[in-house]
Design a protein around this motif. Structure first.
Motif, PDB file in Angstrom:
ATOM      1  N   LEU A  91      35.151  36.147  42.173  1.00 37.52           N
ATOM      2  CA  LEU A  91      36.124  35.615  43.197  1.00 37.52           C
ATOM      3  C   LEU A  91      36.938  34.498  42.255  1.00 37.52           C
ATOM      4  O   LEU A  91      38.304  34.457  42.349  1.00 37.52           O
ATOM      5  CB  LEU A  91      35.419  34.541  44.177  1.00 37.52           C
ATOM      6  CG  LEU A  91      35.992  34.197  45.253  1.00 37.52           C
ATOM      7  CD1 LEU A  91      36.864  35.285  46.122  1.00 37.52           C
ATOM      8  CD2 LEU A  91      35.480  33.314  46.447  1.00 37.52           C
ATOM      9  N   LYS A  92      36.423  33.914  41.311  1.00 36.02           N
ATOM     10  CA  LYS A  92      37.044  32.926  40.690  1.00 36.02           C
ATOM     11  C   LYS A  92      38.234  33.927  39.730  1.00 36.02           C
ATOM     12  O   LYS A  92      39.375  33.151  39.707  1.00 36.02           O
ATOM     13  CB  LYS A  92      36.157  32.410  39.411  1.00 36.02           C
ATOM     14  CG  LYS A  92      36.368  30.987  39.047  1.00 36.02           C
ATOM     15  CD  LYS A  92      35.274  30.614  38.118  1.00 36.02           C
ATOM     16  CE  LYS A  92      34.833  29.195  38.713  1.00 36.02           C
ATOM     17  NZ  LYS A  92      33.474  28.810  37.785  1.00 36.02           N
ATOM     18  N   LYS A  93      37.768  34.917  39.162  1.00 40.10           N
ATOM     19  CA  LYS A  93      38.731  35.718  38.605  1.00 40.10           C
ATOM     20  C   LYS A  93      39.888  36.176  39.654  1.00 40.10           C
ATOM     21  O   LYS A  93      41.060  36.173  39.001  1.00 40.10           O
ATOM     22  CB  LYS A  93      38.124  36.786  38.006  1.00 40.10           C
ATOM     23  CG  LYS A  93      38.957  37.820  36.934  1.00 40.10           C
ATOM     24  CD  LYS A  93      38.313  38.902  36.129  1.00 40.10           C
ATOM     25  CE  LYS A  93      39.282  39.596  35.535  1.00 40.10           C
ATOM     26  NZ  LYS A  93      40.420  40.106  36.001  1.00 40.10           N
ATOM     27  N   ALA A  94      39.516  36.619  40.298  1.00 38.37           N
ATOM     28  CA  ALA A  94      40.702  36.891  41.513  1.00 38.37           C
ATOM     29  C   ALA A  94      41.448  35.960  41.925  1.00 38.37           C
ATOM     30  O   ALA A  94      42.922  36.243  41.882  1.00 38.37           O
ATOM     31  CB  ALA A  94      40.109  37.487  42.732  1.00 38.37           C
ATOM     32  N   CYS A  95      41.199  34.818  42.017  1.00 39.56           N
ATOM     33  CA  CYS A  95      42.047  33.471  41.943  1.00 39.56           C
ATOM     34  C   CYS A  95      42.886  33.389  40.922  1.00 39.56           C
ATOM     35  O   CYS A  95      44.234  33.181  41.122  1.00 39.56           O
ATOM     36  CB  CYS A  95      41.142  32.396  42.592  1.00 39.56           C
ATOM     37  SG  CYS A  95      40.614  32.514  44.319  1.00 39.56           S
ATOM     38  N   ALA A  96      42.287  33.416  39.913  1.00 38.69           N
ATOM     39  CA  ALA A  96      43.007  33.292  38.632  1.00 38.69           C
ATOM     40  C   ALA A  96      44.238  34.423  38.303  1.00 38.69           C
ATOM     41  O   ALA A  96      45.380  34.266  38.028  1.00 38.69           O
ATOM     42  CB  ALA A  96      42.129  33.317  37.237  1.00 38.69           C
ATOM     43  N   ASP A  97      43.890  35.549  38.929  1.00 36.95           N
ATOM     44  CA  ASP A  97      44.677  36.621  39.050  1.00 36.95           C
ATOM     45  C   ASP A  97      46.125  36.276  39.905  1.00 36.95           C
ATOM     46  O   ASP A  97      47.205  36.702  39.591  1.00 36.95           O
ATOM     47  CB  ASP A  97      44.149  37.973  39.419  1.00 36.95           C
ATOM     48  CG  ASP A  97      43.007  38.504  38.124  1.00 36.95           C
ATOM     49  OD1 ASP A  97      43.089  37.850  37.028  1.00 36.95           O
ATOM     50  OD2 ASP A  97      42.542  39.441  38.605  1.00 36.95           O
TER      51      ASP A  97
END
Lengths: 556, 556
Positions: free
Chosen positions: A392-398
């Protein structure tokens, strides 16, 4: 961990005078309801202060039946903001008695992020719902009385009467009934029913009104039905609005309480989030903004329903705009949107999280589309694994959106400090007011298309023949300029609750229209909207008790 | 003369803390509802003090439709007692919204003998009626839900369900209805209706309960209906009483307000005076007696209905007894009982007064029969002539009962000083507690006969076959020891409203029985009792308004 009511009862409440004094209010400014509740007179609204206050909207992804914890997160965030030194008020809706006695329990937050006194807030509170119910039901009595009248009849055709009575109760037997039986003295029989009070247009009106004058005008505008010769009849034709407004003389004033940590909480109004605006009153939000630098508020269901109406109906009416929007998500809900069955949501499932995050992404795009800074907040559960969180963290960073964990439920403000810091930064990034999805000058059809396509991601909007006929009638009656308040399922971005995640290539089917001429919106209905819920097989009411010292147990 | 609401709005109210401090209470003892209303916690009841306090009951002759002014006289008397230096509280019922929006107006006294803030008292007040309504309707929802349940059904036969929903509204369309339509999901259709909230058994229960434990026990005892195999079902079988009592957590506490002259007024509960006890709560009366030396209270309708139930039901339950009874009469009502038509009551008619005073004489005999000192009080109208008054004066002298004029309506306490002095003397004459009309050990039939013969002056009591069957059933179920609460017209000492004056040689016909197993009385019904009134052709609601400063007009 203790239950919600145990935590609430262990809390040593401050006198409401002390809470008010943190907002710069004197004891005499308040109308006390016992030691821990007070009503705030409308005179305390301060236009100048409102403009400089930071309004923060808490919304959510498409929710599971359990909800994602918007209220708990709102309260936790407000406590976190207070903790980092910001003068903050949380502004929320009042709970309905229906869920309190039904299945879902109260709506005063949970764990260590609650508003108190929770028993009072959940049970009757300061009587606002009852007053709204009475105003609603007075109009119903006046309608039936006019139909029965020999000398003063307006010629209302009983078959056209749209106005229903209301009761704040889950009671399926009241959904559909035939009233006024028993012969001549009993009135003219009519097919009708009750809505739960939260679904009453009077509730929507109270929450959108600015003052008594505005309230009365809107109450008078309620569209009641037609005469036998097709003339529309409004509440004002029955001289109903004065007495209805008089019944709301106290209900119009926002209620001040506190969080477990002593942050001021204003709790006022509770309209349904499908057929109405689904957020607390404009007066309450403005009151919060008049009295503090940061105001945290929430809007019902997911961002497609709650946030859209918050912006296009409430904020447009009130002339206010949030400076940041928090989107609450849970790993469980993301897995659910990724195809995992409800019963297995505690199991780790990275693939489901990956698929499910598309739902979150759409809500983030929507908020960004409104031109406002978004913060994604994960309401963390014990069963969430670090691997799931990092997807999820990565998705938000994206997406270039800040991502924070919130642990308000288990830790109170200690669990929301990161969220608070991130939200403050977001408000500082905010450069302009929200961009409405449609103009009021757009035709109703255009408004609907813009919301369905931009916000829901739909392809086409299809109106049934009935809907077309109704729309034509409402346009004839001069309602074209009203904003729209689409009623659809909260369980999907589409109008089909089985389409989870981020559905594409779907159409929205508008089955029919309703009009809330008083509240001031046109209601396109896409789906079945239950306005009077029933109790479950084992109602929560059966477990509620009070002892001889007046201490209540079994509320949740 | 100014209207009631003008007089009330011209009054400069004292802060409720000041009113309370006259009763020896501190600010912290109160639960404030704004600046002019407060709830009194049950802990303030003081058994010792109750025993030494002088309770005064205000009752009336058989009333005309306009009423004889019991509430106004009670308030005036309390102000008069305060004026002559007695520490006094007036304890009254709360008004129902039905008459406020209907034809009769509010019930907060009139002229210069009013309780204030009258708008608050008449409209919603502290929410007690709404809480009672909710508790009533929660039980209804639980009953219907159980009938609908597949897994937890008690087997309730819907055709036997006695419990109705309630709403504080004059709304004839709710009197008789068929609910739960709309197919399987809508429940099991049932013939039912709504009572106005004042006629709900929950109201009667609240007003007869001593504390939460007693309240819960009584709520649990409510008789709901029968199963298909004829087993009685009580609210406790549905686990309803805990949640119902929790809803009443604040409603159980008496409300403190003030008269126009600043005399403390406790206003609490408002049960119907035909099918229930028709007087404020026991808790409120005892609270008044705990806090002051003189307590003025009233009971609904004439002394045959109100005073009889006050003694035999309320006082017996509470273990209290008045020291004096004021019987309010008007010259107009006496002329009416003397055969003068309602439209001509302003004309002098000595003959009519002479004939009509027989009604008064019977009520005086009744009070004397209870063993208590009576004072006859004439609520004076402008149209009353001195010649008419002197007939009455002489009649009272003949009965050896003090006679006083009261001018509280036009003059406040200045008009009630004589009444106050006379009442104090009466309390000093009181030597014993009231004599009950019947023993609880008497059979229900004996109890009914004793009341009908002793109090009404009837010859025989005739039970219909239906009544006999029902009585048999209630005796089987163990309800024989309950006191009785006869429901009959208030317009005559008999059960025939056309028999004015002092009817003789009449029978009382008991058509049927009802049971209030929770409140704890058996209700023999002698006549048609309307539990859900309708609105008149021009409802008072149409004239009620509120301006943008929140000031209400048009209430009466």
């Amino acid at each position: 961990m203790l239950t919600d009511i145990e935590i609430a009862q262990n809390c040593e409440l401050k006198h409401i005078d002390d809470i008010a004094s943190n907002l710069g209010l004197e004891r005499d400014d308040l109308e006390h309801y016992g030691k821990y509740k007070a009503k705030l007179p409308l005179e305390l609204n301060n236009k100048h202060k409102i403009n400089s206050s930071n309004l923060i909207l808490v919304t959510a992804i498409t929710p599971t039946p359990a909800g994602e914890g918007k209220t708990t997160t709102s309260i936790g965030l407000a406590d976190g903001l207070s903790k980092i030194g910001k003068k903050t008020t949380v502004v929320l809706r009042e709970p309905s008695l229906g869920p309190v006695f039904g299945i879902k329990g109260g709506a005063a937050g949970g764990g260590y992020s609650q508003v108190v006194p929770m028993e009072d807030i959940n049970l009757h509170f300061t009587g606002d719902f009852s007053a709204i119910e009475k105003a609603n039901n007075l109009l119903a009595a006046l309608i039936d009385n006019n139909i029965q009248s020999k000398t003063r009849s307006l010629g209302i055709d009983p078959r056209t009467v749209l106005w229903k009575r209301s009761m704040d109760m889950n009671d399926r037997a009241l959904r559909k009934m035939v009233t006024a039986l028993g012969g001549k003295s009993g009135g003219i029989p009519m097919e009708t029913g009750f809505n739960i009070t939260a679904a009453s247009e009077v509730m929507a009106i109270l929450c959108i009104s600015k003052d008594f004058e505005d309230l009365k005008e809107r109450l008078g505008n309620i569209y009641v039905g037609d005469t036998f010769d097709h003339t529309p009849v409004f509440a004002r034709d029955l001289n109903a609005e004065g007495a209805m407004a008089a019944l709301l003389k106290d209900a119009i004033k926002p209620n001040l309480v506190q969080t477990l940590e002593g942050t001021p909480a204003i709790i006022h109004g509770g309209p349904f989030a499908n057929i109405a605006q689904g957020t607390n009153s404009i007066i309450a939000t403005k009151m919060g903004m008049s009295l503090s630098d940061y105001v945290v508020t929430e809007a019902g269901f997911g961002a497609d329903l709650g946030a859209e109406k918050f912006f296009n109906i409430k904020c447009r009416n009130a002339g206010i705009s949030p400076k940041a929007v928090v989107i609450v998500a849970t790993i469980r809900a993301l897995k659910y949107h990724g195809g995992k069955p409800l019963s297995d949501l505690k199991e780790e499932d990275l693939e489901a999280v990956v698929k499910g995050k598309e739902n979150l992404r759409k809500h983030v795009e929507n908020i960004t589309g409104f031109g406002l800074p978004a913060v994604v907040c994960i309401n963390r559960f014990e069963s969430d694994t670090d691997a799931e969180i990092s997807i999820l963290k990565k998705a938000c960073a994206d997406c270039n959106v800040p991502f924070v964990e919130s642990n308000g439920f288990t830790k109170g403000s200690e669990g929301t400090l990161d969220l608070a810091e991130e939200v403050v930064k977001a408000t500082e990034r905010c450069e302009s007011e929200f961009i409405p999805t449609y103009d009021l000058e757009d035709s109703p059809r255009e408004k609907i298309e813009k919301v369905c396509q931009t916000v829901y991601g739909a392809k086409y909007v299809i109106l049934s023949n009935k809907a077309k006929r109704q729309l034509h009638r409402f346009e004839e009656l001069g309602f074209s300029r009203l904003p729209i308040c689409i009623a659809k399922t909260q369980k999907s971005l589409s109008d089909d609750e089985k389409l989870l995640g981020r559905p594409k290539n779907f159409d929205i089917n508008i089955r029919e229209f309703e009009i809330a001429a008083g509240a001031g919106f046109l209601i396109p209905i896409a789906g079945n909207i239950l306005r009077m819920p029933g109790l479950p097989a084992t109602p929560a009411a059966e477990g509620i008790d009070i002892n001889n010292d007046g201490v209540i147990s079994g509320l949740s």
